[in-house]
Design a protein around this motif. Structure first.
Motif, PDB file in Angstrom:
ATOM      1  N   LEU A  67       0.768   6.752  77.988  1.00  0.00           N
ATOM      2  CA  LEU A  67       1.787   7.589  77.353  1.00  0.00           C
ATOM      3  C   LEU A  67       1.204   8.278  76.124  1.00  0.00           C
ATOM      4  N   SER A  68       1.670   9.486  75.869  1.00  0.00           N
ATOM      5  CA  SER A  68       1.318  10.155  74.615  1.00  0.00           C
ATOM      6  C   SER A  68       2.076   9.457  73.484  1.00  0.00           C
ATOM      7  N   PRO A  69       1.699   9.680  72.242  1.00  0.00           N
ATOM      8  CA  PRO A  69       2.440   9.081  71.124  1.00  0.00           C
ATOM      9  C   PRO A  69       3.916   9.502  71.072  1.00  0.00           C
ATOM     10  N   LEU A  70       4.258  10.586  71.761  1.00  0.00           N
ATOM     11  CA  LEU A  70       5.656  11.032  71.795  1.00  0.00           C
ATOM     12  C   LEU A  70       6.407  10.511  73.017  1.00  0.00           C
ATOM     13  N   GLY A  71       5.737   9.735  73.863  1.00  0.00           N
ATOM     14  CA  GLY A  71       6.405   9.129  75.006  1.00  0.00           C
ATOM     15  C   GLY A  71       6.308   9.909  76.304  1.00  0.00           C
ATOM     16  N   TYR A  72       5.414  10.880  76.357  1.00  0.00           N
ATOM     17  CA  TYR A  72       5.226  11.630  77.600  1.00  0.00           C
ATOM     18  C   TYR A  72       4.170  10.956  78.456  1.00  0.00           C
TER      19      TYR A  72
END
Length: 158
Positions: A67-72
């Motif tokens: 996951l990216s740090p933004l939750g993607y």
């Protein structure tokens, strides 16, 4: 120095100089060929390692994710199709809310926050939803992915 009359002396010097430059060139070319051969071997080794790693991820019974740090979702292993009925390409680029019930999103974000602070989270139980809306109970183990000292992603297994 080679001596001669008129232009003969200059020709001999030029020919000798060219011969020396040619030898240096051949030596450098030999070194470059060796470096290229070594780089090709390293590339082949990396490709083989990558294929072995991909084979493990493709055949693991769990779902591996990134996951990216933004939750993607940046990566999800192929087994997601068996568990969630989603193809990996249907989830990559989507937010974790795609597979997380709305009531579980605050808990998921809380875990993300802990991981983004450098913590490893194990045995985290959370419900997920498949492509058809069915609830699937999951256990997640997750940890930060670092580049140098900076956390650049969240990796996990469920």
């Amino acid at each position: 120095m080679i001596k001669g009359s008129g232009n003969t002396s200059n020709k001999a010097k030029s020919t000798f100089k060219i011969a020396v430059d040619t030898q240096q060139f051949e030596d450098e070319l030999k070194k470059l060929r060796q470096e290229v051969a070594e780089l090709k071997m390293e590339k082949e080794d990396l490709f083989e390692d990558n294929m072995q790693f991909k084979s493990i991820l493709d055949n693991v019974h769990d779902v591996v994710f990134l996951l990216s740090p933004l939750g993607y979702i940046q990566y999800v292993s192929p087994n997601v199709e068996h568990l969630y009925s989603y193809k990996p390409e249907d989830l990559v680029g989507k937010h974790l809310k795609t597979t997380t019930p709305i009531t579980e999103v605050p808990r998921a974000l809380s875990v993300m926050a802990r991981v983004l602070m450098g913590k490893v989270v194990t045995n985290f139980n959370i419900n997920q939803i498949d492509k058809f809306g069915n609830i699937i109970p999951m256990e997640i183990n997750t940890s930060p992915v670092k580049k140098g000292k900076k956390i650049i992603a969240i990796q996990g297994i469920m």
